[in-house]
Design an enzyme around this catalytic site. Structure first.
Site, PDB file in Angstrom:
ATOM      1  N   GLY A  23       0.830  -1.200   0.000  1.00 47.16           N
ATOM      2  CA  GLY A  23       0.000   0.000   0.000  1.00 47.16           C
ATOM      3  C   GLY A  23       0.858   1.240   0.000  1.00 47.16           C
ATOM      4  O   GLY A  23       2.081   1.197   0.103  1.00 47.16           O
ATOM      5  N   GLN A  24       0.186   2.386  -0.159  1.00 44.68           N
ATOM      6  CA  GLN A  24       0.892   3.663  -0.209  1.00 44.68           C
ATOM      7  C   GLN A  24       0.049   4.729   0.462  1.00 44.68           C
ATOM      8  O   GLN A  24      -1.175   4.752   0.311  1.00 44.68           O
ATOM      9  CB  GLN A  24       1.186   4.071  -1.658  1.00 44.68           C
ATOM     10  CG  GLN A  24       2.030   5.324  -1.790  1.00 44.68           C
ATOM     11  CD  GLN A  24       2.545   5.506  -3.208  1.00 44.68           C
ATOM     12  OE1 GLN A  24       2.306   4.678  -4.070  1.00 44.68           O
ATOM     13  NE2 GLN A  24       3.248   6.595  -3.452  1.00 44.68           N
ATOM     14  N   LYS A  72       7.788  -0.016   5.954  1.00 42.83           N
ATOM     15  CA  LYS A  72       7.274   1.283   5.514  1.00 42.83           C
ATOM     16  C   LYS A  72       8.451   2.184   5.160  1.00 42.83           C
ATOM     17  O   LYS A  72       9.222   2.589   6.012  1.00 42.83           O
ATOM     18  CB  LYS A  72       6.425   1.922   6.612  1.00 42.83           C
ATOM     19  CG  LYS A  72       5.797   3.245   6.226  1.00 42.83           C
ATOM     20  CD  LYS A  72       4.933   3.755   7.377  1.00 42.83           C
ATOM     21  CE  LYS A  72       4.251   5.061   7.035  1.00 42.83           C
ATOM     22  NZ  LYS A  72       3.434   5.560   8.172  1.00 42.83           N
ATOM     23  N   ASP A 121      -4.269  10.117  16.114  1.00 41.78           N
ATOM     24  CA  ASP A 121      -4.667   9.705  14.765  1.00 41.78           C
ATOM     25  C   ASP A 121      -5.355   8.345  14.790  1.00 41.78           C
ATOM     26  O   ASP A 121      -5.061   7.466  13.972  1.00 41.78           O
ATOM     27  CB  ASP A 121      -3.445   9.671  13.832  1.00 41.78           C
ATOM     28  CG  ASP A 121      -3.833   9.806  12.360  1.00 41.78           C
ATOM     29  OD1 ASP A 121      -4.988  10.204  12.086  1.00 41.78           O
ATOM     30  OD2 ASP A 121      -2.993   9.515  11.482  1.00 41.78           O
TER      31      ASP A 121
END
Length: 613
Positions: free
Chosen positions: A307-308, A328, A425
């Protein structure tokens, strides 16, 4: 040793040439340090009364006119009230600067925007005294301030103080605060603000085609005009002065070469020690430090992309045939490394079943990466977001287990560590699921630490993801930022988990006014059954419990939200004794706090403390 010294000297002769070139072009006089400068090629010209703080002496500028260059080479002005602005242009003849907000939302800085102790004043001739309201309904004829101040379900409007507002329907609005002498610039759509100054009075120098500077040999702060320096003035003197420094430069080069040889040998020893520490740390389940070459080997040259996101790209890797990891790779173009330092520093303190484990990290020059346990079921967002267009395959029992696991993880961050960790977050994308769909909280790039005996944390800018950010993070009118800000985000996640199982009503499917927290509150408050897909007996009770807990968590004022310890107790209970909270869409429910949340004074004062990282 001699061979190494001469090799280093040969390599670094370019440094000597560069030194001589700088001496020739800039000279050795002190006044040359005050020459015109820019933070970037096309940035504003910086000269007296401004100076670049930390790069030019104090006498190069006038008190209060310090500028600095950011990592992205923006020209930054910081006012005494901690308001930060990017400078786009400086008109020295008109004594006028054009500035913008770094976060593209000038009105957000209104509460701190005081120029009483600053050398600058607002240049706009039209300034108003304004009253600010937050409204849930559209005020078509009113003065919409700006969308960047709003929060989900609310818009911010401003009325001129003393004006007649009876023409507007303010039943869905509540007054936030009043501000005086607000320039129209602060609500410009192009994010432009004009400021001017009157002292020092250097405008006459610019009009005469001259430069301005401080007078020498005087105890008073006075200025004078002087002719613009010519590029070839004193060039012969500079060359002579440069030649006289050659002997010293050669001696300096030899010393530097010796230091390079010493540093090279020391680095080789440290490299070997790092490898030994890596093996010891991995056995002790502590975060290990990897080189970039290690990262390439672990990911098989970044073969499988998972993923990005905004801060980097995630690849699948493996440490052995049985141990898989998620790597990551952080972007080099975003941020100043704060997110990386936060992630490594914070997660090194955490050991909990509902927190993702940081296996290791890479800080190899400008290359940075984070290595986590690989969790095959990806994130909770995959199972609750309507964007995926699939029916959630998780049972209500499993959703309840996931909700409880997330709550225990956040409770551990708030109470279980040496210092309280505020995540800032919490959202489905940052909740990862393992083989058994047990949740693990991830992504601590925005986390902050504070001591456990304090209840609030000071912040200068909002942080988090829109839709999950607590109201007080945007405006202190709702209260202080604290651990209750994470509680609000968790409540939005709970409601999204329930909302993902909501039966689609074709009649309102395209109606953008249908807001799920409001819909579910009204349904429960009216004694109606939730229109939720129910597979078996007991599902309705779980859905109702998750909904009521979520509604408690998203109360607008922090003091009305439960702590995460109380949330865990509510989720572990049967749910039949839970009482309905006040409506989260109304700020008038302050006096309706239910008695089943003991020990939380309704109007307790939260002490603001400073961040510790």
């Amino acid at each position: 040793m001699e061979l190494k010294i001469f090799q280093v000297m040969d390599v670094d002769l370019s440094l000597l040439c560069l030194l001589l070139l700088l001496l020739v072009s800039h000279g050795v006089g002190l006044k040359d340090m005050c020459q015109e400068a820019r933070c970037k090629k096309h940035g504003p010209v910086i000269r007296f009364p401004f100076r670049i703080k930390g790069k030019q002496p104090d006498y190069c500028g006038y008190p209060g006119f310090d500028l600095s260059c950011t990592d992205r080479k923006e020209t930054l002005l910081e006012l005494p009230t901690s308001v930060k602005l990017y400078i786009k242009n400086i008109d020295y003849a008109s004594e006028l600067i054009t500035a913008t907000d770094p976060e593209n939302c000038l009105p957000r800085q209104l509460l701190n925007f005081s120029l009483s102790t600053s050398a600058f004043k607002f240049a706009a001739w039209l300034q108003r005294d304004l009253d600010f309201f937050n409204c849930t309904s559209r005020q078509r004829d009113s003065y919409l301030w700006t969308s960047c101040l709003g929060v989900p379900g609310y818009d911010i409007y401003a009325f001129t103080s003393g004006s007649i507002v009876t023409y507007f329907d303010l039943t869905s609005c509540s007054k936030m605060y009043s501000l005086s002498s607000v320039p129209d610039d602060l609500n410009s759509r192009d994010n432009i603000l004009h400021l001017n100054w009157s002292r020092p009075a250097c405008g006459l120098c610019g009009a005469l085609g001259k430069f301005c500077r401080l007078k020498n040999n005087t105890d008073r702060i006075e200025t004078e005009c002087y002719d613009k320096p010519k590029s070839n003035e004193g060039i012969i003197k500079k060359i002579v002065a440069a030649v006289t420094t050659v002997g010293s430069a050669i001696l300096l080069l030899i010393v530097f070469a010796l230091y390079r040889v010493y540093s090279s040998d020391k680095a080789a020893k440290q490299h070997q020690k790092r490898i030994e520490n890596f093996l010891a740390d991995y056995k002790a389940l502590k975060p290990a430090r990897y080189t970039y070459a290690d990262i390439k080997r672990i990911t098989n040259d970044f073969k499988e992309k998972l993923g990005q996101g905004a801060y980097g790209t995630v690849f699948k890797g493996k440490l052995s045939n049985e141990i898989f990891v998620a790597v990551k790779i952080l972007n080099n173009s975003t941020g100043n490394g704060e997110e990386f330092v936060n992630e490594v520093g914070t997660m090194g303190r955490i050991h909990h079943v509902n927190i993702v484990r940081l296996v290791g990290y890479c800080a190899d020059g400008f290359r940075r990466a984070l290595v986590y346990d690989y969790l095959p079921n990806e994130s909770l967002e995959k199972f609750v977001s309507s964007e995926h267009g699939k029916t959630c395959p998780l049972s209500w029992e499993k959703l309840q287990d996931i909700a409880l696991g997330i709550a225990k993880g956040i409770e551990y961050l708030h109470q279980g560590c040496d210092q309280r960790i505020l995540h800032f977050d919490i959202k489905p994308h940052n909740i990862l699921l393992d083989d058994n769909f047990s949740p693990k909280i991830s992504d601590f790039g925005l986390a902050k630490l504070c001591s456990k005996d304090q209840s609030a944390v000071s912040m200068t800018t909002a942080r988090g993801t829109m839709g999950y950010i607590a109201p007080e993070v945007f405006s202190r009118n709702f209260g202080n930022v604290s651990s209750k800000s994470d509680v609000y985000s968790y409540g939005m996640v709970l409601l999204e988990m329930v909302g993902g199982r909501k039966t689609v009503d074709k009649e309102v499917e395209n109606n953008t006014q249908i807001y799920f927290p409001g819909w579910v509150y009204n349904s429960l408050d009216n004694g109606e059954e939730l229109i939720i897909r129910i597979e078996k007996e007991g599902d309705a009770q779980i859905a109702k419990k998750l909904t009521i807990v979520g509604l408690w968590c998203i109360q607008w004022h922090p003091v009305e939200r439960p702590s995460m310890t109380t949330v865990v107790q509510m989720l572990e209970g049967g749910g039949d004794k839970l009482t309905m909270p006040p409506s989260p869409l109304s700020s008038a429910g302050q006096g309706r706090m239910k008695s089943h949340l003991p020990g939380r004074p309704l109007h307790q004062i939260l002490e603001v403390i400073s961040e510790t990282n």
